[in-house]
Write a protein that holds these residues in place. Structure first.
Motif, PDB file in Angstrom:
ATOM      1  N   GLY A 136       0.814  -1.211   0.000  1.00 34.21           N
ATOM      2  CA  GLY A 136       0.000   0.000   0.000  1.00 34.21           C
ATOM      3  C   GLY A 136       0.846   1.258   0.000  1.00 34.21           C
ATOM      4  O   GLY A 136       2.034   1.231   0.300  1.00 34.21           O
ATOM      5  N   LYS A 137       0.210   2.348  -0.342  1.00 31.33           N
ATOM      6  CA  LYS A 137       0.906   3.644  -0.373  1.00 31.33           C
ATOM      7  C   LYS A 137       1.041   4.228   1.028  1.00 31.33           C
ATOM      8  O   LYS A 137       2.032   4.874   1.359  1.00 31.33           O
ATOM      9  N   LEU A 138       0.037   4.005   1.868  1.00 28.81           N
ATOM     10  CA  LEU A 138      -0.002   4.590   3.207  1.00 28.81           C
ATOM     11  C   LEU A 138       0.167   3.501   4.258  1.00 28.81           C
ATOM     12  O   LEU A 138      -0.050   2.319   3.993  1.00 28.81           O
ATOM     13  N   ASN A 139       0.529   3.923   5.460  1.00 28.15           N
ATOM     14  CA  ASN A 139       0.684   2.989   6.577  1.00 28.15           C
ATOM     15  C   ASN A 139      -0.453   3.209   7.573  1.00 28.15           C
ATOM     16  O   ASN A 139      -0.575   4.297   8.146  1.00 28.15           O
ATOM     17  N   PRO A 140      -1.291   2.188   7.785  1.00 26.52           N
ATOM     18  CA  PRO A 140      -2.446   2.381   8.685  1.00 26.52           C
ATOM     19  C   PRO A 140      -2.063   2.749  10.107  1.00 26.52           C
ATOM     20  O   PRO A 140      -2.855   3.353  10.829  1.00 26.52           O
ATOM     21  N   LYS A 141      -0.839   2.395  10.521  1.00 29.11           N
ATOM     22  CA  LYS A 141      -0.404   2.720  11.880  1.00 29.11           C
ATOM     23  C   LYS A 141      -0.363   4.232  12.110  1.00 29.11           C
ATOM     24  O   LYS A 141      -0.526   4.704  13.229  1.00 29.11           O
ATOM     25  N   TYR A 142      -0.114   4.972  11.027  1.00 25.58           N
ATOM     26  CA  TYR A 142      -0.054   6.426  11.142  1.00 25.58           C
ATOM     27  C   TYR A 142      -1.386   7.101  10.858  1.00 25.58           C
ATOM     28  O   TYR A 142      -1.532   8.307  11.021  1.00 25.58           O
ATOM     29  N   LEU A 143      -2.355   6.305  10.415  1.00 28.61           N
ATOM     30  CA  LEU A 143      -3.674   6.856  10.110  1.00 28.61           C
ATOM     31  C   LEU A 143      -4.674   6.628  11.230  1.00 28.61           C
ATOM     32  O   LEU A 143      -5.537   7.476  11.481  1.00 28.61           O
ATOM     33  N   LYS A 152       4.415  -5.901   7.182  1.00 30.62           N
ATOM     34  CA  LYS A 152       4.783  -6.550   5.924  1.00 30.62           C
ATOM     35  C   LYS A 152       6.164  -6.026   5.507  1.00 30.62           C
ATOM     36  O   LYS A 152       6.374  -4.819   5.459  1.00 30.62           O
ATOM     37  N   SER A 153       7.083  -6.924   5.267  1.00 26.92           N
ATOM     38  CA  SER A 153       8.421  -6.507   4.856  1.00 26.92           C
ATOM     39  C   SER A 153       8.741  -7.094   3.494  1.00 26.92           C
ATOM     40  O   SER A 153       8.348  -8.226   3.179  1.00 26.92           O
ATOM     41  N   PHE A 154       9.459  -6.308   2.695  1.00 28.27           N
ATOM     42  CA  PHE A 154       9.745  -6.727   1.334  1.00 28.27           C
ATOM     43  C   PHE A 154      11.048  -6.077   0.882  1.00 28.27           C
ATOM     44  O   PHE A 154      11.180  -4.848   0.913  1.00 28.27           O
ATOM     45  N   ASN A 287     -10.641   0.506  -0.756  1.00 27.51           N
ATOM     46  CA  ASN A 287     -10.615  -0.889  -0.307  1.00 27.51           C
ATOM     47  C   ASN A 287      -9.456  -1.673  -0.899  1.00 27.51           C
ATOM     48  O   ASN A 287      -8.901  -2.560  -0.236  1.00 27.51           O
ATOM     49  N   LEU A 288      -9.037  -1.365  -2.117  1.00 26.30           N
ATOM     50  CA  LEU A 288      -7.843  -1.986  -2.691  1.00 26.30           C
ATOM     51  C   LEU A 288      -6.616  -1.649  -1.845  1.00 26.30           C
ATOM     52  O   LEU A 288      -5.770  -2.504  -1.587  1.00 26.30           O
ATOM     53  N   GLU A 289      -6.535  -0.404  -1.409  1.00 24.07           N
ATOM     54  CA  GLU A 289      -5.423   0.000  -0.547  1.00 24.07           C
ATOM     55  C   GLU A 289      -5.425  -0.801   0.746  1.00 24.07           C
ATOM     56  O   GLU A 289      -4.391  -1.300   1.187  1.00 24.07           O
ATOM     57  N   ARG A 290      -6.598  -0.954   1.354  1.00 25.23           N
ATOM     58  CA  ARG A 290      -6.672  -1.715   2.607  1.00 25.23           C
ATOM     59  C   ARG A 290      -6.207  -3.153   2.413  1.00 25.23           C
ATOM     60  O   ARG A 290      -5.489  -3.694   3.260  1.00 25.23           O
ATOM     61  N   LEU A 520      -9.858   8.115   3.299  1.00 30.77           N
ATOM     62  CA  LEU A 520      -8.694   7.363   2.836  1.00 30.77           C
ATOM     63  C   LEU A 520      -8.409   7.667   1.373  1.00 30.77           C
ATOM     64  O   LEU A 520      -7.253   7.867   0.987  1.00 30.77           O
ATOM     65  N   TYR A 521      -9.451   7.723   0.561  1.00 34.10           N
ATOM     66  CA  TYR A 521      -9.231   8.026  -0.862  1.00 34.10           C
ATOM     67  C   TYR A 521      -8.559   9.388  -1.036  1.00 34.10           C
ATOM     68  O   TYR A 521      -7.630   9.528  -1.841  1.00 34.10           O
ATOM     69  N   SER A 522      -9.026  10.387  -0.304  1.00 35.57           N
ATOM     70  CA  SER A 522      -8.439  11.731  -0.441  1.00 35.57           C
ATOM     71  C   SER A 522      -6.970  11.734  -0.042  1.00 35.57           C
ATOM     72  O   SER A 522      -6.149  12.432  -0.654  1.00 35.57           O
TER      73      SER A 522
END
Length: 526
Positions: A136-143, A152-154, A287-290, A520-522
């Motif tokens: 994802g582009k954003l990190n939910p921990k900061y949202l 997730k690590s890559f 929802n794709l981001e999530r 989230l979209y914005s």
């Protein structure tokens, strides 16, 4: 003298420890890039450093700081992926596509510096694209303060070098995306909605419920919406009469949106009808981001809860073995999004009143009626563990007590709770409000998830008819004694949030109970 010697040794130890901490960690070197193209030039390290990316700097060490994208087919593939990234719900503007295309059309006449800059842009933006697809582009921990998902690590550099050398860059893009069925259904949903024409249907006003055979001026735009979304087929003369054809179409629309499919046009149905194509598209992209935040692959056995769908599915060996309606937290007391593992079942649980409910519910009720807790079979204990008579309860210091409800059918947790590690003190449980499961909107709890028919689910989880027959569970429940047993079979718990997907080439949506989608979209498009 001995004290001085000890102090000297201590200072030396601290000094050595500090020096060891200052030693930079040696990063694992990347595999070498095999450059087979005829034209490859050196890149000035100043230009690499201008991107201010440690990852990019490390990547080009594997090519000895030389350009790698001399092959036109590879460049074409990357530019095509980034240009068409919107088909995956991403934003092409995040990847500087226009700037790179301007380099590409002049590729044969670019200066060495321009070739180097173009090469860096290709690598930098393609890696960003890969990361966005993977996590994802954003990190939910900061949202969000109540989202606890596994990290997730890559290693994108190593993955890109290997795929570059093997000429399998296209496979890399496919393999890093989630393998889950819902993610695939969301990609299909995005494709489906992109095929809808632009809509210019006026907003539908709501004044009163509309039932079969009613006449209402709003029905003209309602019918236009039903025709637009393909819930109603064929031609319609757009009258103001609520006829049988429209009635059946409304029921189909309601079912797609998780509403009671009763054909009654109320506020919830009008609200869903008023979503434009663009707003629904935003919802799908959010929802794709999530789903990129969630694990790429799910466990062999798991419970998965979709909070906005008020549902729980038990999946074992890719087969859905149980489905339950659930009750989730209200918008003020939200159910947290998390991933965990089921650990134990507690039969006949006691219930300790949590701080939020104490403050917002119990204290105001006790001010009105000192017997409020006694009527609910809740005992007050002081710090020494002594029972406190409600008449002696200190209204000014409610937090100095513990409030415990005895086990039983009318306990707030019901007859059972299912425990799993988390930082929010939540669990799955039965309820004393069993009529809640009959409602369509089940955002009614204080954060925990209430499960329909949980005793049957408990027997299913314990999965051992010899040791855990129904009769044994019934005997434990009848004893009213609190009994805890471990869950030996490994079940992951996915307590997640998604409001859109597709089924059989139809768009499916759910009400965004916590109002997260558009926000989230914005943020994704900033």
């Amino acid at each position: 003298m001995n004290k001085l010697y000890v102090l000297l040794l201590l200072s030396l130890f601290i000094s050595c420890k500090k020096k060891n901490q200052d030693i930079p960690q040696i990063e694992k070197p990347l595999p070498a890039i095999v450059i087979t193209d005829a034209k490859s030039i050196s890149i000035d390290t100043v230009l690499i450093n201008s991107f201010k990316s440690k990852m990019l700097k490390q990547f080009y060490l594997s090519s000895d700081n030389k350009t790698i994208w001399g092959n036109p087919a590879k460049r074409s593939y990357i530019l095509s992926q980034l240009k068409n990234s919107e088909e995956l719900g991403l934003n092409p503007n995040d990847y500087h596509v226009k700037k790179m295309k301007s380099f590409e059309v002049r590729f044969n006449i670019l200066s060495d510096r321009e070739l180097a800059e173009y090469d860096l842009l290709l690598t930098h933006n393609f890696e960003k694209y890969i990361i966005h697809l993977y996590e994802g582009k954003l990190n939910p921990k900061y949202l969000y303060g109540n989202w606890a998902l596994e990290d997730k690590s890559f290693d994108v550099n190593t993955a890109l070098v290997k795929s570059f050398n093997r000429n399998t860059i296209d496979s890399l893009v496919q393999n890093i995306q989630p393998k889950t069925q819902t993610y695939k259904q969301l990609l299909q949903a995005l494709k489906l909605i992109n095929n809808f024409p632009e809509d210019d249907i006026s907003t539908i006003g709501f004044t009163e419920k509309i039932i079969l055979n009613d006449t209402n001026s709003s029905l003209i735009n309602i019918k236009k919406r039903l025709l637009y979304w393909n819930d109603m087929s064929g031609n319609d003369n757009l009258t103001e009469i609520y006829d049988q054809k429209t009635f059946e179409s409304i029921k189909k629309f309601q079912a797609r949106h998780g509403l009671p499919a009763d054909g009654v046009i109320g506020a919830s149905t009008i609200h869903a009808l008023n979503f434009s194509k663009e707003k629904r598209k935003h919802q799908i992209i959010a929802n794709l981001e999530r789903w990129r935040w969630y694990p790429n692959e799910l466990s062999e056995n798991y419970f998965i809860i979709n909070i906005p769908n008020f549902s729980l599915h038990v999946v074992e060996n890719q087969d859905t073995t149980a489905v339950r309606n659930v009750v989730v937290g209200t918008s003020k007391r939200r159910t947290p999004v998390l991933t965990s593992t089921l650990k134990s079942i507690v039969f006949n649980p006691t219930w300790t009143v949590p701080p939020t409910i104490l403050k917002e519910d119990v204290v105001p009720a006790m001010k009105r009626n000192r017997n409020y807790l006694k009527n609910k079979n809740i005992t007050i204990y002081d710090t020494a563990g002594h029972v406190v008579d409600p008449a002696n309860w200190n209204i000014n210091k409610p937090r100095k007590y513990r409030y415990i409800q005895s086990p039983g059918y009318y306990n707030s947790l019901g007859l059972i709770k299912i425990m799993f590690p988390n930082n929010y003190s939540v669990y799955l449980h039965d309820t004393n409000h069993r009529n809640y499961f009959e409602r369509s909107n089940r955002s009614l709890s204080s954060g925990c998830v209430r499960v329909e028919n949980p005793l049957e689910l408990a027997q299913h989880i314990l999965d051992d008819s010899k040791n855990w027959p129904k009769e044994r569970i019934d005997t434990i429940i009848a004893s009213k004694k609190t009994t805890t047993t471990k869950i030996t079979k490994k079940y992951k718990l996915y307590q997640w949030y998604w409001t859109a997907w597709s089924e059989k080439n139809e768009l499916i949506f759910r009400y965004d109970v916590y109002d997260l989608d558009e926000d989230l979209y914005s943020k994704l498009r900033k």
